[in-house]
Scaffold this motif. Structure first.
Motif, PDB file in Angstrom:
ATOM      1  N   MET A 172       0.844  -1.180   0.000  1.00  0.00           N
ATOM      2  CA  MET A 172       0.000   0.000   0.000  1.00  0.00           C
ATOM      3  C   MET A 172       0.888   1.241   0.000  1.00  0.00           C
ATOM      4  O   MET A 172       1.884   1.308   0.724  1.00  0.00           O
ATOM      5  CB  MET A 172      -0.896   0.029   1.246  1.00  0.00           C
ATOM      6  CG  MET A 172      -1.950  -1.046   1.305  1.00  0.00           C
ATOM      7  SD  MET A 172      -3.204  -0.975  -0.013  1.00  0.00           S
ATOM      8  CE  MET A 172      -3.906   0.663   0.242  1.00  0.00           C
ATOM      9  N   PHE A 173       0.504   2.215  -0.815  1.00  0.00           N
ATOM     10  CA  PHE A 173       1.188   3.506  -0.834  1.00  0.00           C
ATOM     11  C   PHE A 173       0.183   4.603  -0.505  1.00  0.00           C
ATOM     12  O   PHE A 173      -0.941   4.598  -1.025  1.00  0.00           O
ATOM     13  CB  PHE A 173       1.828   3.761  -2.193  1.00  0.00           C
ATOM     14  CG  PHE A 173       2.842   2.718  -2.582  1.00  0.00           C
ATOM     15  CD1 PHE A 173       4.018   2.566  -1.856  1.00  0.00           C
ATOM     16  CD2 PHE A 173       2.618   1.885  -3.669  1.00  0.00           C
ATOM     17  CE1 PHE A 173       4.953   1.596  -2.206  1.00  0.00           C
ATOM     18  CE2 PHE A 173       3.546   0.918  -4.024  1.00  0.00           C
ATOM     19  CZ  PHE A 173       4.723   0.774  -3.296  1.00  0.00           C
ATOM     20  N   MET A 174       0.590   5.533   0.345  1.00  0.00           N
ATOM     21  CA  MET A 174      -0.252   6.667   0.717  1.00  0.00           C
ATOM     22  C   MET A 174       0.245   7.890  -0.038  1.00  0.00           C
ATOM     23  O   MET A 174       1.411   8.281   0.090  1.00  0.00           O
ATOM     24  CB  MET A 174      -0.221   6.864   2.231  1.00  0.00           C
ATOM     25  CG  MET A 174      -0.842   5.697   2.984  1.00  0.00           C
ATOM     26  SD  MET A 174      -0.888   5.899   4.787  1.00  0.00           S
ATOM     27  CE  MET A 174       0.830   5.524   5.183  1.00  0.00           C
ATOM     28  N   ILE A 175      -0.621   8.483  -0.834  1.00  0.00           N
ATOM     29  CA  ILE A 175      -0.237   9.565  -1.739  1.00  0.00           C
ATOM     30  C   ILE A 175      -0.514  10.916  -1.076  1.00  0.00           C
ATOM     31  O   ILE A 175      -1.669  11.252  -0.774  1.00  0.00           O
ATOM     32  CB  ILE A 175      -0.996   9.457  -3.073  1.00  0.00           C
ATOM     33  CG1 ILE A 175      -0.853   8.051  -3.680  1.00  0.00           C
ATOM     34  CG2 ILE A 175      -0.502  10.516  -4.052  1.00  0.00           C
ATOM     35  CD1 ILE A 175       0.567   7.605  -3.944  1.00  0.00           C
ATOM     36  N   GLY A 176       0.545  11.676  -0.855  1.00  0.00           N
ATOM     37  CA  GLY A 176       0.385  12.991  -0.239  1.00  0.00           C
ATOM     38  C   GLY A 176      -0.099  12.884   1.194  1.00  0.00           C
ATOM     39  O   GLY A 176       0.355  12.026   1.963  1.00  0.00           O
ATOM     40  N   ASN A 177      -1.023  13.738   1.558  1.00  0.00           N
ATOM     41  CA  ASN A 177      -1.570  13.771   2.911  1.00  0.00           C
ATOM     42  C   ASN A 177      -2.887  13.000   2.941  1.00  0.00           C
ATOM     43  O   ASN A 177      -3.905  13.488   2.441  1.00  0.00           O
ATOM     44  CB  ASN A 177      -1.796  15.215   3.351  1.00  0.00           C
ATOM     45  CG  ASN A 177      -0.501  16.010   3.405  1.00  0.00           C
ATOM     46  OD1 ASN A 177       0.481  15.563   3.993  1.00  0.00           O
ATOM     47  ND2 ASN A 177      -0.481  17.174   2.781  1.00  0.00           N
ATOM     48  N   VAL A 178      -2.859  11.819   3.514  1.00  0.00           N
ATOM     49  CA  VAL A 178      -4.072  11.002   3.566  1.00  0.00           C
ATOM     50  C   VAL A 178      -4.774  11.223   4.898  1.00  0.00           C
ATOM     51  O   VAL A 178      -4.185  11.691   5.872  1.00  0.00           O
ATOM     52  CB  VAL A 178      -3.764   9.504   3.363  1.00  0.00           C
ATOM     53  CG1 VAL A 178      -2.970   9.284   2.089  1.00  0.00           C
ATOM     54  CG2 VAL A 178      -3.013   8.926   4.555  1.00  0.00           C
ATOM     55  N   SER A 179      -6.046  10.859   4.950  1.00  0.00           N
ATOM     56  CA  SER A 179      -6.828  11.016   6.172  1.00  0.00           C
ATOM     57  C   SER A 179      -6.325  10.059   7.249  1.00  0.00           C
ATOM     58  O   SER A 179      -5.703   9.031   6.952  1.00  0.00           O
ATOM     59  CB  SER A 179      -8.307  10.751   5.896  1.00  0.00           C
ATOM     60  OG  SER A 179      -8.509   9.372   5.587  1.00  0.00           O
TER      61      SER A 179
END
Length: 285
Positions: free
Chosen positions: A145-152
Motif C-alpha cells: 500500500m502507498f499513501m499519496i500525499g496527505n491522507v486522512s
C-alpha cells in the motif's frame, strides 16, 4: 542411490525420509496433511527467492517514484521497463486475459485494478500495487500500500492495521503444529478487534512453479478442515480489509476490477512466505 521424490537429486535417506515419517505420523492420527506437490525442494526455493529479488526490487522502484499526478498507466510502464531490464516477466500480463503487467487498486477498489492513463493519483489517495514476477520459470508475488500525499487519519489507520493483520497471520504459521485455517482465523480476529471487515472472496495461495498453486490460504476462519503447515511450503498471505462491510462487486465492464459495495476504503498487503523447520521466512514483500 535412491533419489528423493522431491526432485532434489539427493538420496531420499538424507532428503525427505524423516519428513515422510512425520507426515505419516500425522496421517495415522487423522490430520489432513499436504500432498507432495505442495512441497518445494532446495533448488526450487532458490529459484523462487531469485524471482523475489526482482519482485522486491520492482516494488522498491515504484515506491521511490510513485507521486501525485502520476497515472496508473505510468506505473505499468515503469513495471514493464524494470522487468525487462532484469530479464524477468510479468506473470499478470495476459493471465486469463488480464491486459496489464501490474495491478493498481485505489481507495474503494479492493483488488485487480487495471492501470489506465485516465486514472491519476491525487493527494489523499491510498493505492495497492500488486506485482507478480517470473524469472527463469519461478514466481514471486507481493503487494504494498502507498499513501499519496496527505491522507486522512482513517485511511492511514486502515493501511496500518491491514499490514498488521497480515503479520498476525504470519505469526500463526507454526511448522508441524498449525494449519492453514489458523492463518485466516488470526487475520479475522485482528481485523474485527480493530473494527474492520475481511473480504472473503479472495485468498492467498501457493506459489513458485506457477502463479497460483495450492494451498488456498483463507483470510478468515474457514468452516472446513485445512492442511497441516509443514516445511517446504511456499504461499502468499494477502488480506483485504474494508473500512465498512465486507461485501464487494465486480466491474462487469472490464471483468477484473473489484469494488467495495458501500464505496468505503479497502486496503491490502501481501507477502510470499517460505515455511522452514524453525518457523517462517518472508521471501517477497
Amino acid at each position: 542411490m535412491n533419489k528423493c521424490w522431491c526432485g532434489s537429486d539427493l538420496d531420499y535417506s538424507v532428503c525427505h525420509q524423516e519428513f515422510d515419517k512425520k507426515i505419516n505420523y500425522y496421517k495415522k492420527r487423522g490430520v489432513r496433511t499436504p500432498p507432495r506437490s505442495m512441497i518445494k525442494n532446495q533448488k526450487q526455493i532458490e529459484g523462487i527467492k531469485a524471482a523475489a529479488v526482482v519482485n522486491n526490487g520492482l516494488l522498491d522502484h515504484i515506491e521511490q517514484n510513485i507521486k501525485i499526478g502520476m497515472s496508473t498507466e505510468d506505473i505499468d510502464v515503469m513495471t514493464r521497463k524494470y522487468l525487462k531490464e532484469h530479464n524477468a516477466h510479468s506473470a499478470d500480463l495476459n493471465y486469463e486475459g488480464y491486459p496489464k503487467s501490474i495491478c493498481t487498486s485505489i481507495n474503494n477498489v479492493v483488488c485487480h485494478g487495471i492501470p489506465s492513463p485516465n486514472v491519476i493519483l491525487k493527494n489523499g489517495d491510498i493505492i495497492n500495487v500488486d506485482a507478480t514476477s517470473e524469472l527463469n520459470g519461478y514466481y514471486a508475488d507481493a503487494s504494498r500500500m502507498f499513501m499519496i500525499g496527505n491522507v486522512s487519519k482513517e485511511a492511514e489507520r486502515l493501511v496500518k492495521v491491514t499490514k498488521e493483520a497480515m503479520y498476525e497471520g504470519m505469526k500463526a504459521i507454526k511448522p508441524w503444529k498449525s494449519h492453514i485455517g489458523d492463518i485466516g482465523a488470526a487475520i479475522q480476529r485482528y481485523a474485527h478487534i480493530n473494527g474492520y471487515s475481511v473480504v472473503e472472496e479472495f485468498c492467498g495461495h501457493g506459489i513458485g512453479m506457477t502463479m497460483h498453486e495450492d494451498p488456498y490460504v483463507f483470510h478468515f476462519k474457514p468452516h472446513e478442515d485445512t492442511v497441516l503447515i509443514v516445511p517446504g511450503m511456499v504461499f502468499t498471505i494477502e488480506p483485504m480489509l474494508n473500512q465498512g462491510k465486507r461485501n464487494v462487486h465486480l466491474n462487469f465492464n472490464d471483468d477484473w476490477t473489484v469494488y467495495t459495495d458501500d464505496g468505503l476504503l479497502s486496503a491490502q498487503w501481501e507477502h510470499t512466505f517460505l515455511v522452514t523447520e524453525d518457523g517462517v521466512e518472508i521471501i517477497s514483500k
